[in-house]
Design an enzyme around this catalytic site. Structure first.
Site, PDB file in Angstrom:
ATOM      1  N   GLY A  13       2.606  -1.287   4.240  1.00  0.00           N
ATOM      2  CA  GLY A  13       2.707   0.121   3.877  1.00  0.00           C
ATOM      3  C   GLY A  13       4.138   0.503   3.572  1.00  0.00           C
ATOM      4  O   GLY A  13       4.680   0.215   2.500  1.00  0.00           O
ATOM      5  N   GLY A  14       4.794   1.155   4.529  1.00  0.00           N
ATOM      6  CA  GLY A  14       6.131   1.707   4.345  1.00  0.00           C
ATOM      7  C   GLY A  14       7.125   0.766   3.678  1.00  0.00           C
ATOM      8  O   GLY A  14       7.858   1.175   2.761  1.00  0.00           O
ATOM      9  N   GLU A  42      -6.998   5.086   7.573  1.00  0.00           N
ATOM     10  CA  GLU A  42      -6.753   6.501   7.230  1.00  0.00           C
ATOM     11  C   GLU A  42      -7.946   7.104   6.488  1.00  0.00           C
ATOM     12  O   GLU A  42      -8.212   8.304   6.594  1.00  0.00           O
ATOM     13  CB  GLU A  42      -5.445   6.616   6.422  1.00  0.00           C
ATOM     14  CG  GLU A  42      -4.236   6.382   7.327  1.00  0.00           C
ATOM     15  CD  GLU A  42      -3.025   5.777   6.651  1.00  0.00           C
ATOM     16  OE1 GLU A  42      -2.938   5.794   5.411  1.00  0.00           O
ATOM     17  OE2 GLU A  42      -2.147   5.262   7.381  1.00  0.00           O
ATOM     18  N   ASN A  86       0.883  -1.177   0.000  1.00  0.00           N
ATOM     19  CA  ASN A  86       0.000   0.000   0.000  1.00  0.00           C
ATOM     20  C   ASN A  86       0.916   1.221   0.000  1.00  0.00           C
ATOM     21  O   ASN A  86       1.507   1.541   1.020  1.00  0.00           O
ATOM     22  CB  ASN A  86      -0.885  -0.035   1.251  1.00  0.00           C
ATOM     23  CG  ASN A  86      -1.647   1.258   1.455  1.00  0.00           C
ATOM     24  OD1 ASN A  86      -1.743   2.092   0.554  1.00  0.00           O
ATOM     25  ND2 ASN A  86      -2.183   1.445   2.657  1.00  0.00           N
ATOM     26  N   TRP A  87       1.016   1.842  -1.150  1.00  0.00           N
ATOM     27  CA  TRP A  87       1.945   2.976  -1.273  1.00  0.00           C
ATOM     28  C   TRP A  87       1.389   4.254  -0.654  1.00  0.00           C
ATOM     29  O   TRP A  87       2.093   5.256  -0.565  1.00  0.00           O
ATOM     30  CB  TRP A  87       2.308   3.205  -2.752  1.00  0.00           C
ATOM     31  CG  TRP A  87       3.446   2.345  -3.220  1.00  0.00           C
ATOM     32  CD1 TRP A  87       3.834   1.138  -2.687  1.00  0.00           C
ATOM     33  CD2 TRP A  87       4.360   2.619  -4.292  1.00  0.00           C
ATOM     34  NE1 TRP A  87       4.929   0.654  -3.369  1.00  0.00           N
ATOM     35  CE2 TRP A  87       5.267   1.545  -4.363  1.00  0.00           C
ATOM     36  CE3 TRP A  87       4.482   3.666  -5.212  1.00  0.00           C
ATOM     37  CZ2 TRP A  87       6.303   1.494  -5.301  1.00  0.00           C
ATOM     38  CZ3 TRP A  87       5.510   3.605  -6.152  1.00  0.00           C
ATOM     39  CH2 TRP A  87       6.410   2.527  -6.191  1.00  0.00           C
ATOM     40  N   LYS A  88       0.122   4.244  -0.254  1.00  0.00           N
ATOM     41  CA  LYS A  88      -0.510   5.454   0.301  1.00  0.00           C
ATOM     42  C   LYS A  88      -0.257   6.627  -0.658  1.00  0.00           C
ATOM     43  O   LYS A  88      -0.228   6.415  -1.864  1.00  0.00           O
ATOM     44  CB  LYS A  88       0.008   5.732   1.713  1.00  0.00           C
ATOM     45  CG  LYS A  88      -0.083   4.471   2.589  1.00  0.00           C
ATOM     46  CD  LYS A  88       0.069   4.727   4.047  1.00  0.00           C
ATOM     47  CE  LYS A  88      -0.071   3.404   4.798  1.00  0.00           C
ATOM     48  NZ  LYS A  88      -0.157   3.547   6.221  1.00  0.00           N
ATOM     49  N   SER A 140       3.072  -2.077  10.169  1.00  0.00           N
ATOM     50  CA  SER A 140       4.516  -2.178  10.379  1.00  0.00           C
ATOM     51  C   SER A 140       5.081  -3.555  10.056  1.00  0.00           C
ATOM     52  O   SER A 140       5.970  -4.041  10.756  1.00  0.00           O
ATOM     53  CB  SER A 140       4.885  -1.750  11.810  1.00  0.00           C
ATOM     54  OG  SER A 140       4.551  -0.380  12.017  1.00  0.00           O
ATOM     55  N   HIS A 177      -9.711   1.619   4.640  1.00  0.00           N
ATOM     56  CA  HIS A 177      -8.436   1.751   5.370  1.00  0.00           C
ATOM     57  C   HIS A 177      -8.641   2.717   6.537  1.00  0.00           C
ATOM     58  O   HIS A 177      -9.402   3.677   6.431  1.00  0.00           O
ATOM     59  CB  HIS A 177      -7.354   2.260   4.418  1.00  0.00           C
ATOM     60  CG  HIS A 177      -5.990   2.207   5.021  1.00  0.00           C
ATOM     61  ND1 HIS A 177      -5.553   3.165   5.913  1.00  0.00           N
ATOM     62  CD2 HIS A 177      -4.980   1.312   4.906  1.00  0.00           C
ATOM     63  CE1 HIS A 177      -4.325   2.841   6.308  1.00  0.00           C
ATOM     64  NE2 HIS A 177      -3.958   1.732   5.721  1.00  0.00           N
ATOM     65  N   GLU A 228      -5.792  -4.481  10.435  1.00  0.00           N
ATOM     66  CA  GLU A 228      -4.692  -3.529  10.628  1.00  0.00           C
ATOM     67  C   GLU A 228      -4.944  -2.711  11.895  1.00  0.00           C
ATOM     68  O   GLU A 228      -5.661  -1.705  11.861  1.00  0.00           O
ATOM     69  CB  GLU A 228      -4.616  -2.566   9.440  1.00  0.00           C
ATOM     70  CG  GLU A 228      -4.360  -3.241   8.113  1.00  0.00           C
ATOM     71  CD  GLU A 228      -3.789  -2.246   7.104  1.00  0.00           C
ATOM     72  OE1 GLU A 228      -2.650  -2.440   6.697  1.00  0.00           O
ATOM     73  OE2 GLU A 228      -4.472  -1.274   6.772  1.00  0.00           O
ATOM     74  N   GLY A 231       2.280   2.391  10.568  1.00  0.00           N
ATOM     75  CA  GLY A 231       3.249   3.474  10.405  1.00  0.00           C
ATOM     76  C   GLY A 231       3.997   3.830  11.677  1.00  0.00           C
ATOM     77  O   GLY A 231       4.687   4.844  11.731  1.00  0.00           O
TER      78      GLY A 231
HETATM   79  P1  PGA Z   1       2.632   0.328   7.501  1.00  0.00           P
HETATM   80  O1  PGA Z   1       1.185   0.585   6.864  1.00  0.00           O
HETATM   81  O2  PGA Z   1       3.123  -1.003   6.992  1.00  0.00           O
HETATM   82  O3  PGA Z   1       3.478   1.466   7.034  1.00  0.00           O
HETATM   83  O4  PGA Z   1       2.451   0.310   8.986  1.00  0.00           O
HETATM   84  C1  PGA Z   1       0.271  -0.451   6.677  1.00  0.00           C
HETATM   85  C2  PGA Z   1      -1.010   0.070   6.077  1.00  0.00           C
HETATM   86  O5  PGA Z   1      -1.465   1.160   6.467  1.00  0.00           O
HETATM   87  O6  PGA Z   1      -1.607  -0.580   5.195  1.00  0.00           O
END
Ligand code: PGA
Length: 243
Positions: free
Chosen positions: A227-228, A94, A9-11, A206, A92, A161, A167
């Protein structure tokens, strides 16, 4: 059990140059058989990603709950399918937090994705305060019931999640994740019967190469939403190698 689906997930990160560099590096990566590996990208890069990486499953990070019409700024599931997108994350944390998305809206988006042949990856997860007060299972159960209302279980992925792990660098322990995944799988069977057993449940928050193996060794963890660590081809490849 081992992981069957790993999605990045590149956000709101990336650029044409970064995507091209990722694709170049990805060419040398061995993806294990029976593992679906994908990237959920910002809308402008979805079509390009499919062209650059034919073996990568390409996803988006949201879609409209509407089919089409006067909804300025929205992107429909049909448009995503039209540019070669096969997957889309919906709900998600966010989106829930910054855009006020409710379970009902998430369910409408998931249905809309399915109507257009996309597989929705429906995201759920509790906040730190909810976990600390012992409400986490109740909260996630409510999110699942509400977010999967009217959703077809035969073309569906769920991602757990925990918000406190996203994050933050603080991955849920394998025990914490597995305990929640067990609850989620029981609930999916209660909601959908036999079909509920076939729904993949991914862990996100994470996920890094160092912890992926331990997570994927758990019976009820079917993969990851990353994500990251998915922004860097080498670290994403490290997670895929643990599948
Ligand atoms: P993260 O994000 O791996 O950077 O914690 C995961 C996500 O929000 O899908």
């Amino acid at each position: 059990m081992s992981a069957s689906k790993i999605f990045g997930n590149w956000k709101m990160h990336g650029s044409t140059t970064e995507l091209q560099a990722f694709a170049e590096a990805w060419r040398d990566v061995d993806v294990p058989e029976n593992v679906t590996v994908g990237l959920c990208l910002p809308f402008p890069y979805v079509g390009l990603a499919g062209q650059l990486m034919p073996t990568m499953a390409v996803g988006a990070q949201d879609c409209s709950a509407q089919e089409s019409g006067a909804y300025t700024g929205e992107v429909s599931a049909a448009m995503l399918a039209d540019v070669g997108c096969g997957w889309v994350t919906v709900g998600h944390s966010e989106r829930r937090q910054y855009h006020g998305e409710t379970d009902a809206l998430v369910a409408a988006k998931a249905q809309q994705a399915q109507r257009n042949g996309l597989t929705p990856i429906v995201c759920v997860g509790e906040s730190l305060a909810q976990r600390e007060s012992g409400e986490h299972i109740a909260v996630v159960s409510e999110q699942i019931k509400g977010s999967l209302t009217g959703v077809d279980p035969s073309n569906l992925v769920v991602a757990y999640e925990p918000v406190w792990a996203i994050g933050t660098g603080v991955t849920a322990t394998a025990e914490q994740a597995e305990a929640m995944h067990r609850e989620i799988k029981q609930l999916l069977v209660a909601l959908f019967g036999e079909a509920g057993k076939e729904i993949s449940v991914l862990y996100g928050g994470s996920v890094k190469p160092e912890v992926a193996g331990e997570l994927f060794a758990c019976d009820n963890i079917d993969g990851a939403l990353v994500g990251g660590a998915s922004l860097d081809a080498a670290s994403f490849a490290g997670i895929v190698a643990a599948a």
